[in-house]
Design a protein around this motif. Sequence first.
Motif, PDB file in Angstrom:
ATOM      1  N   ILE A  46       4.510   8.530  -9.197  1.00 34.91           N
ATOM      2  CA  ILE A  46       3.314   8.098  -9.931  1.00 34.91           C
ATOM      3  C   ILE A  46       3.714   7.424 -11.238  1.00 34.91           C
ATOM      4  O   ILE A  46       3.136   6.399 -11.626  1.00 34.91           O
ATOM      5  CB  ILE A  46       2.379   9.301 -10.184  1.00 34.91           C
ATOM      6  CG1 ILE A  46       1.772   9.770  -8.860  1.00 34.91           C
ATOM      7  CG2 ILE A  46       1.284   8.939 -11.180  1.00 34.91           C
ATOM      8  CD1 ILE A  46       0.989  11.067  -8.957  1.00 34.91           C
ATOM      9  N   SER A  47       4.714   7.957 -11.901  1.00 32.06           N
ATOM     10  CA  SER A  47       5.175   7.345 -13.152  1.00 32.06           C
ATOM     11  C   SER A  47       5.688   5.931 -12.909  1.00 32.06           C
ATOM     12  O   SER A  47       5.424   5.010 -13.691  1.00 32.06           O
ATOM     13  CB  SER A  47       6.285   8.201 -13.777  1.00 32.06           C
ATOM     14  OG  SER A  47       5.801   9.480 -14.100  1.00 32.06           O
ATOM     15  N   HIS A  48       6.401   5.761 -11.792  1.00 33.31           N
ATOM     16  CA  HIS A  48       6.927   4.431 -11.451  1.00 33.31           C
ATOM     17  C   HIS A  48       5.791   3.464 -11.147  1.00 33.31           C
ATOM     18  O   HIS A  48       5.816   2.300 -11.577  1.00 33.31           O
ATOM     19  CB  HIS A  48       7.871   4.545 -10.253  1.00 33.31           C
ATOM     20  CG  HIS A  48       8.416   3.226  -9.801  1.00 33.31           C
ATOM     21  ND1 HIS A  48       9.310   2.486 -10.550  1.00 33.31           N
ATOM     22  CD2 HIS A  48       8.172   2.487  -8.671  1.00 33.31           C
ATOM     23  CE1 HIS A  48       9.610   1.372  -9.911  1.00 33.31           C
ATOM     24  NE2 HIS A  48       8.927   1.344  -8.765  1.00 33.31           N
ATOM     25  N   GLY A  57      -2.956   0.703  -9.950  1.00 35.40           N
ATOM     26  CA  GLY A  57      -2.098   0.824  -8.780  1.00 35.40           C
ATOM     27  C   GLY A  57      -2.162   2.212  -8.166  1.00 35.40           C
ATOM     28  O   GLY A  57      -2.149   2.367  -6.942  1.00 35.40           O
ATOM     29  N   VAL A  58      -2.235   3.242  -9.010  1.00 38.49           N
ATOM     30  CA  VAL A  58      -2.358   4.616  -8.520  1.00 38.49           C
ATOM     31  C   VAL A  58      -3.687   4.796  -7.789  1.00 38.49           C
ATOM     32  O   VAL A  58      -3.755   5.386  -6.704  1.00 38.49           O
ATOM     33  CB  VAL A  58      -2.240   5.622  -9.682  1.00 38.49           C
ATOM     34  CG1 VAL A  58      -2.448   7.048  -9.170  1.00 38.49           C
ATOM     35  CG2 VAL A  58      -0.897   5.483 -10.375  1.00 38.49           C
ATOM     36  N   ILE A  59      -4.748   4.263  -8.399  1.00 35.99           N
ATOM     37  CA  ILE A  59      -6.074   4.376  -7.775  1.00 35.99           C
ATOM     38  C   ILE A  59      -6.099   3.660  -6.427  1.00 35.99           C
ATOM     39  O   ILE A  59      -6.636   4.181  -5.439  1.00 35.99           O
ATOM     40  CB  ILE A  59      -7.143   3.790  -8.717  1.00 35.99           C
ATOM     41  CG1 ILE A  59      -7.240   4.640  -9.996  1.00 35.99           C
ATOM     42  CG2 ILE A  59      -8.492   3.714  -8.019  1.00 35.99           C
ATOM     43  CD1 ILE A  59      -8.104   4.018 -11.079  1.00 35.99           C
ATOM     44  N   CYS A  60      -5.479   2.492  -6.385  1.00 37.52           N
ATOM     45  CA  CYS A  60      -5.441   1.718  -5.142  1.00 37.52           C
ATOM     46  C   CYS A  60      -4.728   2.493  -4.042  1.00 37.52           C
ATOM     47  O   CYS A  60      -5.202   2.569  -2.901  1.00 37.52           O
ATOM     48  CB  CYS A  60      -4.763   0.374  -5.390  1.00 37.52           C
ATOM     49  SG  CYS A  60      -4.675  -0.686  -3.938  1.00 37.52           S
ATOM     50  N   ARG A  61      -3.598   3.113  -4.371  1.00 38.31           N
ATOM     51  CA  ARG A  61      -2.851   3.861  -3.357  1.00 38.31           C
ATOM     52  C   ARG A  61      -3.601   5.114  -2.930  1.00 38.31           C
ATOM     53  O   ARG A  61      -3.578   5.482  -1.747  1.00 38.31           O
ATOM     54  CB  ARG A  61      -1.475   4.241  -3.900  1.00 38.31           C
ATOM     55  CG  ARG A  61      -0.638   3.036  -4.253  1.00 38.31           C
ATOM     56  CD  ARG A  61       0.790   3.237  -3.981  1.00 38.31           C
ATOM     57  NE  ARG A  61       1.556   2.058  -4.344  1.00 38.31           N
ATOM     58  CZ  ARG A  61       2.842   1.924  -4.126  1.00 38.31           C
ATOM     59  NH1 ARG A  61       3.499   2.884  -3.518  1.00 38.31           N
ATOM     60  NH2 ARG A  61       3.473   0.819  -4.473  1.00 38.31           N
ATOM     61  N   ALA A  62      -4.266   5.744  -3.869  1.00 39.64           N
ATOM     62  CA  ALA A  62      -5.048   6.934  -3.520  1.00 39.64           C
ATOM     63  C   ALA A  62      -6.193   6.566  -2.576  1.00 39.64           C
ATOM     64  O   ALA A  62      -6.472   7.285  -1.611  1.00 39.64           O
ATOM     65  CB  ALA A  62      -5.597   7.593  -4.787  1.00 39.64           C
ATOM     66  N   ARG A  63      -6.843   5.441  -2.851  1.00 39.19           N
ATOM     67  CA  ARG A  63      -7.924   5.000  -1.969  1.00 39.19           C
ATOM     68  C   ARG A  63      -7.391   4.660  -0.587  1.00 39.19           C
ATOM     69  O   ARG A  63      -8.028   4.949   0.430  1.00 39.19           O
ATOM     70  CB  ARG A  63      -8.631   3.783  -2.579  1.00 39.19           C
ATOM     71  CG  ARG A  63      -9.445   4.102  -3.832  1.00 39.19           C
ATOM     72  CD  ARG A  63      -9.921   2.845  -4.521  1.00 39.19           C
ATOM     73  NE  ARG A  63     -10.807   2.065  -3.669  1.00 39.19           N
ATOM     74  CZ  ARG A  63     -11.267   0.860  -4.017  1.00 39.19           C
ATOM     75  NH1 ARG A  63     -10.908   0.313  -5.165  1.00 39.19           N
ATOM     76  NH2 ARG A  63     -12.069   0.214  -3.198  1.00 39.19           N
ATOM     77  N   PHE A  64      -6.210   4.034  -0.546  1.00 39.31           N
ATOM     78  CA  PHE A  64      -5.611   3.688   0.744  1.00 39.31           C
ATOM     79  C   PHE A  64      -5.306   4.953   1.550  1.00 39.31           C
ATOM     80  O   PHE A  64      -5.605   5.027   2.747  1.00 39.31           O
ATOM     81  CB  PHE A  64      -4.334   2.883   0.514  1.00 39.31           C
ATOM     82  CG  PHE A  64      -3.652   2.454   1.781  1.00 39.31           C
ATOM     83  CD1 PHE A  64      -4.071   1.319   2.453  1.00 39.31           C
ATOM     84  CD2 PHE A  64      -2.602   3.199   2.304  1.00 39.31           C
ATOM     85  CE1 PHE A  64      -3.451   0.922   3.632  1.00 39.31           C
ATOM     86  CE2 PHE A  64      -1.978   2.811   3.475  1.00 39.31           C
ATOM     87  CZ  PHE A  64      -2.404   1.660   4.139  1.00 39.31           C
ATOM     88  N   LYS A  65      -4.708   5.964   0.897  1.00 41.95           N
ATOM     89  CA  LYS A  65      -4.394   7.204   1.592  1.00 41.95           C
ATOM     90  C   LYS A  65      -5.666   7.913   2.056  1.00 41.95           C
ATOM     91  O   LYS A  65      -5.728   8.464   3.164  1.00 41.95           O
ATOM     92  CB  LYS A  65      -3.590   8.131   0.668  1.00 41.95           C
ATOM     93  CG  LYS A  65      -2.144   7.719   0.484  1.00 41.95           C
ATOM     94  CD  LYS A  65      -1.363   7.894   1.783  1.00 41.95           C
ATOM     95  CE  LYS A  65       0.118   7.595   1.562  1.00 41.95           C
ATOM     96  NZ  LYS A  65       0.876   7.710   2.837  1.00 41.95           N
TER      97      LYS A  65
END
Length: 438
Positions: A46-48, A57-65
């Motif tokens: 997440i830090s990366h 970017g974190v929100i986008c990946r969370a939505r994708f998952k």
Amino acid sequence: MGGRSSLQREIFSMSATMKEGFALCGAAASVFREIPRQFGRRTRQISHIVATTGFQGVICRARFKASDWIRPREPVWPVVPDDIIAADLSQPFCARVPEIDREAPITVNWVTGPAGRGSGGHTTLYRIVKQLQNSGYLNRVYLYDPYAGDPKYYQGLAREHYGLTCEIGDIRDGMKDADALVATSWPTAYAVFNARCAGKRFYFVQDYEPYFYPVGTNSVLAENTYRMGFHGITAGRWLAEKLAREFGMQSDYFPFGCDTALYRRDPASKRSGVAFYARVGTPRRAVELGLLALELFAKRQPQIELHLFGERFDNLPFRVTNHGLVSPQRLNEIYNRCFAGLSLSLTNVSLVPQEMLASGCLPVVNDAVQNRIVLDNSYVRYAPLTPHLLAAALESVVSMPDFASVSKKASESVAPTSWNMAGAAVDRAFRVALRQAL
């Protein structure tokens, strides 16, 4: 003996229970040891992501998952499975083809999926339907919807948004006899193959649809429709040649049209930008590669405005005006604000390059045989499909010293193009094929 045997069984049972307990304890200990390891891993990940793409970017990946987690595991078919089972390609139905009455209109049943607003394929199809209606045809449109949508809603949309005035029905209610019965996409081809009404079978092909999918069931099902024995009417020459070469399918083609009354060059326009047609929902338009090319272009030419249309995008690494889905009138205004437009296609070319040319905006298109065959215009700028070379092609357009002169000639090059020509080509294809079928 019996007592010792009973005691032994109890000892063995206790031993097994203890082993199970030890195993469970070991598994639990393993899980607890893994928790800090996974926590550390996810924290670093997440830090990366935050460092490289921000919290978005974190929100986008969370939505994708999350979307992957709630996605149903059973397939959602774009075609009714019973239609596939019913379609035995080794035993095609021999439909009666009525003799053409010179005094009566040619009757055509068009089988098509329901369309929302902004569907390019339906826009072209319904333009042809209206062109033929103006030439005296009797058209009927039958909606084929494997997703069980509301037919009344889509009938209303076809009339209000696309301007259809012909009869529109639901294929589940059956089809009347006609001179011609036309599939307009691979799912509808199964319904046409299985139909028992009179009429010669045609296939209105606007793209090579097996390319819409990874290699798998859907790509095979789409490919099999070119083996159904239909007479093809294709958008442009590339498809007609491909279907003949690979499937022995007899086809005619119509030239791409352009509404030059709507898309036209404004000599007074102040051009300061580059436009890109981008819709993530159509992977064949290579959106990701186009965005990478624009990122490179923006670094080299920061004074040039960038315009996206088709879909809105968030969190892009360059400044851009997001227009989203726009009306044709608004699109013509965007083209007239731009030197160049990026239009990519990995299958059959889209209508966008012709529209850009008409507006005096020079299209940059990926260099591919289908694009060169269908466009056949010397004012199109072709480039290999790499971000750096696409960006270089855009740069070459915006830095042209004689742009105004080239822009004017580009617009004039498509002035003779019209949808009347496309409609006339389809009319000829129907009449010749129907005569030959008798």
